[in-house]
Each structure stands twice: as structure tokens, then as C-alpha cells.
Design an enzyme around this catalytic site. Structure first.
Site, PDB file in Angstrom:
ATOM      1  NE  ARG A   1      -3.841   0.588   1.913  1.00  0.00           N
ATOM      2  CZ  ARG A   1      -5.057   0.617   2.454  1.00  0.00           C
ATOM      3  NH1 ARG A   1      -5.291   1.317   3.556  1.00  0.00           N
ATOM      4  NH2 ARG A   1      -6.042  -0.055   1.909  1.00  0.00           N
TER       5      ARG A   1
ATOM      6  CG  HIS B   1      -8.340   0.140  -2.881  1.00  0.00           C
ATOM      7  ND1 HIS B   1      -7.531  -0.925  -2.546  1.00  0.00           N
ATOM      8  CD2 HIS B   1      -9.021   0.473  -1.746  1.00  0.00           C
ATOM      9  CE1 HIS B   1      -7.721  -1.221  -1.268  1.00  0.00           C
ATOM     10  NE2 HIS B   1      -8.609  -0.397  -0.755  1.00  0.00           N
TER      11      HIS B   1
ATOM     12  CD  GLN C   1     -12.694  -2.176  -0.832  1.00  0.00           C
ATOM     13  OE1 GLN C   1     -11.890  -2.024   0.074  1.00  0.00           O
ATOM     14  NE2 GLN C   1     -13.873  -2.771  -0.645  1.00  0.00           N
TER      15      GLN C   1
ATOM     16  CG  ASP D   1     -13.597   5.984  -0.934  1.00  0.00           C
ATOM     17  OD1 ASP D   1     -13.712   5.757   0.293  1.00  0.00           O
ATOM     18  OD2 ASP D   1     -12.499   6.009  -1.517  1.00  0.00           O
TER      19      ASP D   1
ATOM     20  CB  CYS E   1     -13.892   0.761  -0.075  1.00  0.00           C
ATOM     21  SG  CYS E   1     -13.144   2.383   0.190  1.00  0.00           S
TER      22      CYS E   1
ATOM     23  NE  ARG F   1      -9.868  -5.396   0.277  1.00  0.00           N
ATOM     24  CZ  ARG F   1      -9.137  -4.394   0.775  1.00  0.00           C
ATOM     25  NH1 ARG F   1      -9.716  -3.394   1.393  1.00  0.00           N
ATOM     26  NH2 ARG F   1      -7.815  -4.377   0.638  1.00  0.00           N
TER      27      ARG F   1
HETATM   28  N1  NVA Z   1      -9.971   6.523  -1.235  1.00  0.00           N
HETATM   29  C1  NVA Z   1      -9.614   6.116   0.102  1.00  0.00           C
HETATM   30  C2  NVA Z   1      -9.733   4.639   0.266  1.00  0.00           C
HETATM   31  C3  NVA Z   1      -9.433   4.124   1.638  1.00  0.00           C
HETATM   32  C4  NVA Z   1      -9.514   2.622   1.731  1.00  0.00           C
HETATM   33  C5  NVA Z   1      -8.208   6.574   0.421  1.00  0.00           C
HETATM   34  O1  NVA Z   1      -7.334   6.465  -0.449  1.00  0.00           O
HETATM   35  O2  NVA Z   1      -7.972   7.066   1.527  1.00  0.00           O
HETATM   36  N1   CP Z   2     -11.135  -0.366   2.403  1.00  0.00           N
HETATM   37  C1   CP Z   2      -9.884  -0.393   2.872  1.00  0.00           C
HETATM   38  O1   CP Z   2      -8.916  -0.598   2.114  1.00  0.00           O
HETATM   39  O2   CP Z   2      -9.763  -0.204   4.206  1.00  0.00           O
HETATM   40  P1   CP Z   2      -8.425  -0.021   5.055  1.00  0.00           P
HETATM   41  O3   CP Z   2      -7.866   1.352   4.716  1.00  0.00           O
HETATM   42  O4   CP Z   2      -8.858  -0.100   6.482  1.00  0.00           O
HETATM   43  O5   CP Z   2      -7.460  -1.093   4.676  1.00  0.00           O
END
Ligand code: NVA
Ligand code: CP
Length: 309
Positions: free
Chosen positions: A101, A128, A131, A224, A264, A292
């Protein structure tokens, strides 16, 4: 050539179906497949915070007989001190796969370049895709055959989720509409890629700047956060800009009568979604969060098998 999963269209339509079918089987028989028996280790690296991704990869790798190696970038040499490519050279001799990540998509591409083990995007600024595999599995459970369904993603079209929705749903043969403010539209090359895929799969991909138009008669409504990780300094400006793109009961009423709501998570109730929608009867967010686990296990098992072939 090692197969990686850095963006949703790294899987062809047939491959995406294979992974989803495998996820269905692995969900029914949770400890039935042990491709990581040994145990083989999988490195799961986090430059950004996480609850779901951390837990689901840890549990999923353990379910498959493997050993999860959860690494926080802050306590490693990655992130300024050592390049992604050098890190990959070290890891590939010891682990079966690398899950990361991070911020820039280019970092993932450098990590994957020439690396012998699969590299998986566990969220970048652009996509992502793990997801989305979970989201497709969840939609299939609730709405049946994916091809032909209409899905509306409302909110930050330029976010990882907005862009992944375009690619993954076009790959599944769905009709995907992104409804976002014009200044937060998905990148034109991502829209073009989704439209090319949709032309093959019988789906479609469009971007509109009007939330009611995006959700009209949709089978699935998704949103989101308006403030993705890394965008915190823009919060006030974003909250002002995205006001017309909140998913509330009035917006849900424009979707198909049997429409489901997805997110998500984590969610900011009262901002991108009203509490009575996300906590109401149309919401399927807890199935989505659980999936997931099953979707990522199927993806890892599939990648390991492909790369062994
Ligand atoms: N769009 C959000 C997704 C979190 C799982 C982010 O990047 O923070
Ligand atoms: N949806 C998702 O990726 O959640 P986290 O940021 O908690 O991993």
C-alpha cells in the site's frame, strides 16, 4: 514474465472471472486450499494506514498455510532510505509475494519491474484493485450475474476508488457511471482504457458531473471518502466542492428500487454518505468488508499458480 496485480485491468475479463469463481469456492471452503503451506511468507507493506487490508491479508495468508510479514514503512528502510527496486531484490529471495500500500503508482511499477514474485497493489493514489475484486464478489452475491448491471460511483472520480471502479466494472461487462465534480474527474487515460475494455465486454463507462444523472436507475450505488489519504490538507475545500455529491435517501430514491449501497470504508457519515443510507437496509458494506478476505486469497492463489506455470 511474472504476473503482477498493480491495476484492475492487469486481469483480462476471463481472468477476472476465474479469480471471482475461485473466491466463491474459497469462501465456501475457507481452509480447503493451502498454496502457502510451508509456511511460505508474504510481505505486506504499508506506507499508509489500514484496518481492513492489514487484517484481511494477514488472516488470508494464514488461512492458506502461509506466514504474513506485516511491515510498516516507517520502521523499514523503504521510503527514502532504499529504493523499491532494491527492496524487491531482497524480498523476492525470501517471500512468495509482495503486497504494498503506497502513494505513487510508479513506485509499484518500480517494485514489480524485473521482480520474480508477484507484486500486488494494496491501494495507491491511483487504484485500489483488491477492493474492487471484493466489491465485484459482493455485487455478484447480491445482484447475480455482473455483466449488464449498472453501477454508479458518486464522489471523487479521480480517487483510487473512482478510477478502479471504471476499470474493474468495465472488465466485468458492467455499465459504470462515475458522477463527480468536473475538477475531480478521473484521468482521461483511465476513462479511455475503461471504454476500450467496455467495447470488448459489452459494458460501458461514462463520467458525468451530476449525481442524480449518475445514479438514475442504477443497480448499485457506491461512494467513498471525499478526503483520501494524502489529501488531508485539502479537506475544507473538498467538503465545499463535493456537497452536491452526497449519497442520501433522496439520491438513493433515484436508483433502481432494489438498488444496493456500497462503500469500501472507512466512512465519514454525514459527509459522503448519510448515516441512514450506510446503516440502512440497502447497505451491504459488511459483506463487502468481509469479502476482502476471500477475494484476496483467490487472487494470491491464482497469481502463485500462474507464476509457477
Ligand atoms: N480513497 C480512500 C480509500 C481508503 C480505503 C483513500 O485512499 O484514503
Ligand atoms: N477499504 C480499505 O482498504 O480499508 P483499510 O484502509 O482499512 O485497509
Amino acid at each position: 514474465m511474472t504476473r503482477h496485480f498493480l491495476r484492475d485491468d492487469d486481469l483480462s475479463p476471463a481472468e477476472q472471472r476465474e479469480v471471482l469463481e475461485r473466491a466463491v469456492r474459497m469462501k465456501q471452503d475457507r481452509w480447503g486450499e493451502r498454496p502457502l503451506a510451508g509456511p511460505k511468507s508474504v510481505a505486506v507493506i504499508f506506507d499508509k494506514s489500514s484496518t481492513r487490508t492489514r487484517v484481511s491479508f494477514h488472516v488470508g495468508i494464514s488461512d492458506m498455510g502461509g506466514s504474513p510479514l506485516i511491515i510498516s514503512t516507517a520502521s523499514s528502510q523503504l521510503g527514502g532510505k532504499e529504493t523499491a527496486a532494491d527492496t524487491a531484490r531482497v524480498l523476492e529471495r525470501q517471500v512468495a509475494a509482495i503486497v504494498w500500500r503506497t502513494y505513487a503508482q510508479s513506485g509499484l511499477e518500480q517494485m514489480a519491474q524485473g521482480t520474480r514474485v508477484p507484486v500486488v497493489n494494496a491501494l495507491s493514489d491511483d487504484f485500489h484493485p483488491c477492493q474492487l475484486l471484493a466489491d465485484l464478489l459482493t455485487m455478484q452475491e447480491h445482484k447475480g450475474e455482473l455483466a449488464g448491471l449498472t453501477v454508479a460511483f458518486v464522489g471523487d472520480g479521480r480517487s483510487n476508488m473512482g478510477q478502479s471502479y471504471l476499470l474493474a466494472c468495465a472488465t466485468a461487462g458492467m455499465h459504470v457511471r462515475v458522477g463527480s465534480p468536473a475538477e475531480h474527474s478521473p484521468e482521461p487515460d483511465v476513462v479511455a482504457a475503461a471504454q476500450r475494455i467496455a467495447a470488448e465486454t459489452g459494458g460501458s463507462a461514462i463520467v458525468v458531473h451530476d449525481a442524480p444523472a449518475a445514479v438514475a436507475d442504477a443497480d448499485i450505488v457506491v461512494t467513498d471518502t471525499w478526503v483520501s489519504m494524502g489529501k488531508e490538507a485539502e479537506k475544507a475545500e473538498r467538503v465545499a466542492t463535493f456537497g452536491d455529491f452526497k449519497v442520501d435517501q433522496a439520491l438513493m430514491a433515484r436508483a433502481s428500487p432494489g438498488a444496493v449501497f456500497m462503500h469500501c470504508l472507512p466512512a465519514d457519515r454525514g459527509f459522503e454518505v448519510a448515516a441512514d443510507v450506510i446503516d440502512g437496509p440497502q447497505s451491504i458494506i459488511w459483506d463487502e468488508a468481509e469479502n476482502r478476505l476471500h477475494a484476496q486469497k483467490a487472487l494470491l492463489a491464482w497469481l502463485l499458480e500462474r507464476n509457477a506455470a
